[in-house]
Design a protein around this motif. Structure first.
Motif, PDB file in Angstrom:
ATOM      1  N   ALA A  92       0.834  -1.211   0.000  1.00  0.00           N
ATOM      2  CA  ALA A  92       0.000   0.000   0.000  1.00  0.00           C
ATOM      3  C   ALA A  92       0.864   1.255   0.000  1.00  0.00           C
ATOM      4  O   ALA A  92       0.565   2.233  -0.697  1.00  0.00           O
ATOM      5  CB  ALA A  92      -0.941  -0.003   1.205  1.00  0.00           C
ATOM      6  N   ALA A  93       1.942   1.234   0.770  1.00  0.00           N
ATOM      7  CA  ALA A  93       2.832   2.396   0.819  1.00  0.00           C
ATOM      8  C   ALA A  93       3.493   2.643  -0.526  1.00  0.00           C
ATOM      9  O   ALA A  93       3.617   3.791  -0.971  1.00  0.00           O
ATOM     10  CB  ALA A  93       3.884   2.205   1.905  1.00  0.00           C
ATOM     11  N   MET A  94       3.908   1.580  -1.213  1.00  0.00           N
ATOM     12  CA  MET A  94       4.532   1.742  -2.527  1.00  0.00           C
ATOM     13  C   MET A  94       3.502   2.220  -3.557  1.00  0.00           C
ATOM     14  O   MET A  94       3.807   3.063  -4.399  1.00  0.00           O
ATOM     15  CB  MET A  94       5.208   0.451  -2.983  1.00  0.00           C
ATOM     16  N   SER A  95       2.277   1.707  -3.467  1.00  0.00           N
ATOM     17  CA  SER A  95       1.214   2.169  -4.374  1.00  0.00           C
ATOM     18  C   SER A  95       0.929   3.646  -4.155  1.00  0.00           C
ATOM     19  O   SER A  95       0.777   4.416  -5.117  1.00  0.00           O
ATOM     20  CB  SER A  95      -0.068   1.357  -4.158  1.00  0.00           C
ATOM     21  N   ALA A  96       0.854   4.067  -2.912  1.00  0.00           N
ATOM     22  CA  ALA A  96       0.597   5.477  -2.594  1.00  0.00           C
ATOM     23  C   ALA A  96       1.743   6.354  -3.098  1.00  0.00           C
ATOM     24  O   ALA A  96       1.503   7.442  -3.645  1.00  0.00           O
ATOM     25  CB  ALA A  96       0.404   5.656  -1.086  1.00  0.00           C
ATOM     26  N   LEU A  97       2.957   5.881  -2.940  1.00  0.00           N
ATOM     27  CA  LEU A  97       4.109   6.640  -3.413  1.00  0.00           C
ATOM     28  C   LEU A  97       4.095   6.745  -4.941  1.00  0.00           C
ATOM     29  O   LEU A  97       4.354   7.824  -5.497  1.00  0.00           O
ATOM     30  CB  LEU A  97       5.392   5.963  -2.916  1.00  0.00           C
ATOM     31  N   GLU A  98       3.779   5.646  -5.613  1.00  0.00           N
ATOM     32  CA  GLU A  98       3.693   5.685  -7.073  1.00  0.00           C
ATOM     33  C   GLU A  98       2.641   6.694  -7.539  1.00  0.00           C
ATOM     34  O   GLU A  98       2.816   7.358  -8.562  1.00  0.00           O
ATOM     35  CB  GLU A  98       3.375   4.298  -7.635  1.00  0.00           C
ATOM     36  N   ALA A  99       1.564   6.825  -6.799  1.00  0.00           N
ATOM     37  CA  ALA A  99       0.491   7.757  -7.170  1.00  0.00           C
ATOM     38  C   ALA A  99       0.930   9.215  -7.094  1.00  0.00           C
ATOM     39  O   ALA A  99       0.284  10.082  -7.682  1.00  0.00           O
ATOM     40  CB  ALA A  99      -0.728   7.531  -6.283  1.00  0.00           C
ATOM     41  N   THR A 100       2.037   9.492  -6.408  1.00  0.00           N
ATOM     42  CA  THR A 100       2.534  10.871  -6.292  1.00  0.00           C
ATOM     43  C   THR A 100       3.430  11.262  -7.463  1.00  0.00           C
ATOM     44  O   THR A 100       4.003  12.353  -7.446  1.00  0.00           O
ATOM     45  CB  THR A 100       3.324  11.076  -4.988  1.00  0.00           C
ATOM     46  N   GLN A 101       3.569  10.406  -8.436  1.00  0.00           N
ATOM     47  CA  GLN A 101       4.429  10.661  -9.598  1.00  0.00           C
ATOM     48  C   GLN A 101       5.919  10.685  -9.254  1.00  0.00           C
ATOM     49  O   GLN A 101       6.719  11.255  -9.992  1.00  0.00           O
ATOM     50  CB  GLN A 101       4.023  11.964 -10.307  1.00  0.00           C
ATOM     51  N   VAL A 102       6.280  10.061  -8.135  1.00  0.00           N
ATOM     52  CA  VAL A 102       7.682  10.047  -7.723  1.00  0.00           C
ATOM     53  C   VAL A 102       8.555   9.288  -8.727  1.00  0.00           C
ATOM     54  O   VAL A 102       9.740   9.575  -8.861  1.00  0.00           O
ATOM     55  CB  VAL A 102       7.842   9.471  -6.292  1.00  0.00           C
ATOM     56  N   MET A 103       7.972   8.367  -9.470  1.00  0.00           N
ATOM     57  CA  MET A 103       8.776   7.608 -10.429  1.00  0.00           C
ATOM     58  C   MET A 103       9.324   8.515 -11.525  1.00  0.00           C
ATOM     59  O   MET A 103      10.455   8.325 -11.979  1.00  0.00           O
ATOM     60  CB  MET A 103       7.986   6.438 -10.993  1.00  0.00           C
ATOM     61  N   ARG A 104       8.567   9.509 -11.942  1.00  0.00           N
ATOM     62  CA  ARG A 104       9.060  10.471 -12.939  1.00  0.00           C
ATOM     63  C   ARG A 104      10.279  11.208 -12.369  1.00  0.00           C
ATOM     64  O   ARG A 104      11.295  11.368 -13.044  1.00  0.00           O
ATOM     65  CB  ARG A 104       7.956  11.452 -13.300  1.00  0.00           C
ATOM     66  N   GLU A 105      10.171  11.632 -11.124  1.00  0.00           N
ATOM     67  CA  GLU A 105      11.283  12.323 -10.455  1.00  0.00           C
ATOM     68  C   GLU A 105      12.505  11.412 -10.360  1.00  0.00           C
ATOM     69  O   GLU A 105      13.636  11.837 -10.635  1.00  0.00           O
ATOM     70  CB  GLU A 105      10.829  12.758  -9.059  1.00  0.00           C
ATOM     71  N   LEU A 106      12.296  10.160  -9.979  1.00  0.00           N
ATOM     72  CA  LEU A 106      13.403   9.224  -9.841  1.00  0.00           C
ATOM     73  C   LEU A 106      14.035   8.903 -11.193  1.00  0.00           C
ATOM     74  O   LEU A 106      15.258   8.748 -11.293  1.00  0.00           O
ATOM     75  CB  LEU A 106      12.947   7.954  -9.128  1.00  0.00           C
ATOM     76  N   ASN A 107      13.228   8.819 -12.239  1.00  0.00           N
ATOM     77  CA  ASN A 107      13.773   8.617 -13.582  1.00  0.00           C
ATOM     78  C   ASN A 107      14.632   9.802 -13.998  1.00  0.00           C
ATOM     79  O   ASN A 107      15.695   9.624 -14.605  1.00  0.00           O
ATOM     80  CB  ASN A 107      12.654   8.374 -14.596  1.00  0.00           C
TER      81      ASN A 107
END
Length: 172
Positions: free
Chosen positions: A68-83
């Protein structure tokens, strides 16, 4: 680099994983990380499932709080930032590439599957695609092995230090 030690998956572990996932877990090799209470958090799966299906996701996150925590984090668009960080930070990119190599080496110990040769999980080695897989690898391998998994765990609302299980394990 040493491979993470897997603990055997007991019948109780299989029951807990079934409860965590809402289905039986397939191809379990062992438990790669546990909750503070002892429940499974990350399971290591066979690189080829019992039905013959190639399965590149060697480290599979099962803990409901962690997922759930990883899903919530993914919903914040953090993956774009990490990329973006991966594209700009050579040291981070090198460490992430090393995490990919370590992941493949961990899986290879348990069998070679030509269909998934060179394929790890979570987008490694060049992009961030799935924080669940990256966090699972970070939890299994320990801090410092998967830098993006470490970042995801640090930014997420769940911590492996405290139990949030619906049914904490009270016996071994």
């Amino acid at each position: 680099m040493p491979h993470p030690t897997l603990s055997p998956a007991s019948a109780a572990d299989h029951d807990i994983m079934r409860e965590q996932l809402g289905r039986p877990m397939r191809g379990v090799l062992g438990i790669a990380a546990r909750c503070a209470c002892g429940n499974p958090t990350v399971v290591a799966t066979e690189p080829r499932l019992p039905d013959g299906t190639p399965f590149p996701t060697f480290y599979y996150l099962t803990h409901p709080g962690a997922t759930a925590a990883m899903s919530a984090l993914e919903a914040t668009q953090v993956m774009r930032e990490l990329n973006d960080e991966l594209a700009e930070d050579e040291a981070l990119a090198a460490a992430y590439s090393a995490a990919h190599t370590a992941y493949l080496a961990d899986r290879e110990v348990h069998g070679t599957v030509p269909e998934i040769a060179g394929v790890s999980a979570g987008g490694m080695p060049t992009r961030v695609k799935c924080l669940h897989a990256l966090a699972a690898h970070a939890l299994a391998a320990g801090p410092g092995v998967n830098p993006i998994g470490d970042i995801a765990l640090a930014r997420g609302a769940w911590s492996p230090e405290r139990c949030t299980c619906a049914t904490p394990r009270t016996t071994g």
